[in-house]
Write a protein that holds these residues in place. Structure first.
Motif, PDB file in Angstrom:
ATOM      1  N   LEU A   9       0.955  -1.107   0.052  1.00  0.00           N
ATOM      2  CA  LEU A   9      -0.048   0.013  -0.011  1.00  0.00           C
ATOM      3  C   LEU A   9       0.868   1.139   0.075  1.00  0.00           C
ATOM      4  O   LEU A   9       1.688   1.413   0.932  1.00  0.00           O
ATOM      5  CB  LEU A   9      -0.908   0.198   1.097  1.00  0.00           C
ATOM      6  CG  LEU A   9      -1.727  -1.211   1.331  1.00  0.00           C
ATOM      7  CD1 LEU A   9      -2.630  -0.815   2.969  1.00  0.00           C
ATOM      8  CD2 LEU A   9      -3.096  -1.192   0.188  1.00  0.00           C
ATOM      9  N   MET A  11       1.226   5.426  -0.100  1.00  0.00           N
ATOM     10  CA  MET A  11       0.452   6.647   0.043  1.00  0.00           C
ATOM     11  C   MET A  11       1.651   8.011  -0.137  1.00  0.00           C
ATOM     12  O   MET A  11       2.560   7.771   0.707  1.00  0.00           O
ATOM     13  CB  MET A  11      -0.320   6.704   1.391  1.00  0.00           C
ATOM     14  CG  MET A  11      -1.022   7.973   1.592  1.00  0.00           C
ATOM     15  SD  MET A  11      -1.697   8.130   3.068  1.00  0.00           S
ATOM     16  CE  MET A  11      -0.591   8.666   4.095  1.00  0.00           C
ATOM     17  N   LEU A  13       2.003  12.349   0.134  1.00  0.00           N
ATOM     18  CA  LEU A  13       1.219  13.505   0.392  1.00  0.00           C
ATOM     19  C   LEU A  13       2.101  14.672   0.514  1.00  0.00           C
ATOM     20  O   LEU A  13       3.394  14.496   0.586  1.00  0.00           O
ATOM     21  CB  LEU A  13       0.569  13.793   1.719  1.00  0.00           C
ATOM     22  CG  LEU A  13       1.172  13.202   3.095  1.00  0.00           C
ATOM     23  CD1 LEU A  13       1.372  14.590   3.831  1.00  0.00           C
ATOM     24  CD2 LEU A  13       0.149  12.136   3.972  1.00  0.00           C
ATOM     25  N   ASN A  22       6.096  10.470   1.575  1.00  0.00           N
ATOM     26  CA  ASN A  22       5.790   9.078   0.862  1.00  0.00           C
ATOM     27  C   ASN A  22       5.936   8.068   1.886  1.00  0.00           C
ATOM     28  O   ASN A  22       7.039   7.790   2.501  1.00  0.00           O
ATOM     29  CB  ASN A  22       6.734   8.849  -0.365  1.00  0.00           C
ATOM     30  CG  ASN A  22       6.367   9.876  -1.234  1.00  0.00           C
ATOM     31  OD1 ASN A  22       5.303  10.098  -1.831  1.00  0.00           O
ATOM     32  ND2 ASN A  22       7.670  10.598  -1.757  1.00  0.00           N
ATOM     33  N   ARG A  24       5.030   3.514   2.551  1.00  0.00           N
ATOM     34  CA  ARG A  24       4.753   2.197   1.749  1.00  0.00           C
ATOM     35  C   ARG A  24       4.732   1.255   2.963  1.00  0.00           C
ATOM     36  O   ARG A  24       5.660   1.207   3.526  1.00  0.00           O
ATOM     37  CB  ARG A  24       6.173   2.056   0.735  1.00  0.00           C
ATOM     38  CG  ARG A  24       5.744   0.726   0.144  1.00  0.00           C
ATOM     39  CD  ARG A  24       6.996   0.374  -0.795  1.00  0.00           C
ATOM     40  NE  ARG A  24       6.951  -0.839  -1.434  1.00  0.00           N
ATOM     41  CZ  ARG A  24       7.072  -1.052  -2.636  1.00  0.00           C
ATOM     42  NH1 ARG A  24       7.022  -0.118  -3.509  1.00  0.00           N
ATOM     43  NH2 ARG A  24       6.988  -2.318  -3.089  1.00  0.00           N
TER      44      ARG A  24
END
Length: 96
Positions: A9, A11, A13, A22, A24
């Motif tokens: 996953l 993500m 921002l 970032n 993971r």
């Protein structure tokens, strides 16, 4: 280990114009599994890893970075090989 699969996953921002974060989160699973102790059943969960990368653009030519990685061994690992591993890396980039 062969036949390893990873589910991740990811993500990212950007809370400010010059800052990015970032993340993971990954799970590692093997097809065949390992037998950690003689007589035990096969274990397929190799571990879970969390990575965070932070980059800050101080100026157009100077960047600062931070990388943090954490690995939690799965049920396939037994003592003394089941310790949590972590790493912290800092970076500085200068463009001329």
């Amino acid at each position: 280990a062969s036949n390893q699969h990873e589910l991740a996953l990811i993500m990212g921002l950007k809370p400010m114009e010059d800052l990015s974060v970032n993340n993971r989160l990954s799970w590692f699973v093997t097809d065949e599994g390992w037998i950690p102790v003689a007589g035990a059943k096969r274990q397929h969960h190799a571990g879970t890893e969390w990575d965070t990368v932070v980059n800050y653009n101080y100026t157009e030519d100077v960047q600062f970075g931070l990388i943090y990685a954490l690995f939690l061994p799965g049920s396939a690992f037994r003592s003394p090989n089941d310790s949590t591993a972590q790493e912290l890396i800092t970076t500085v980039g200068v463009n001329f």
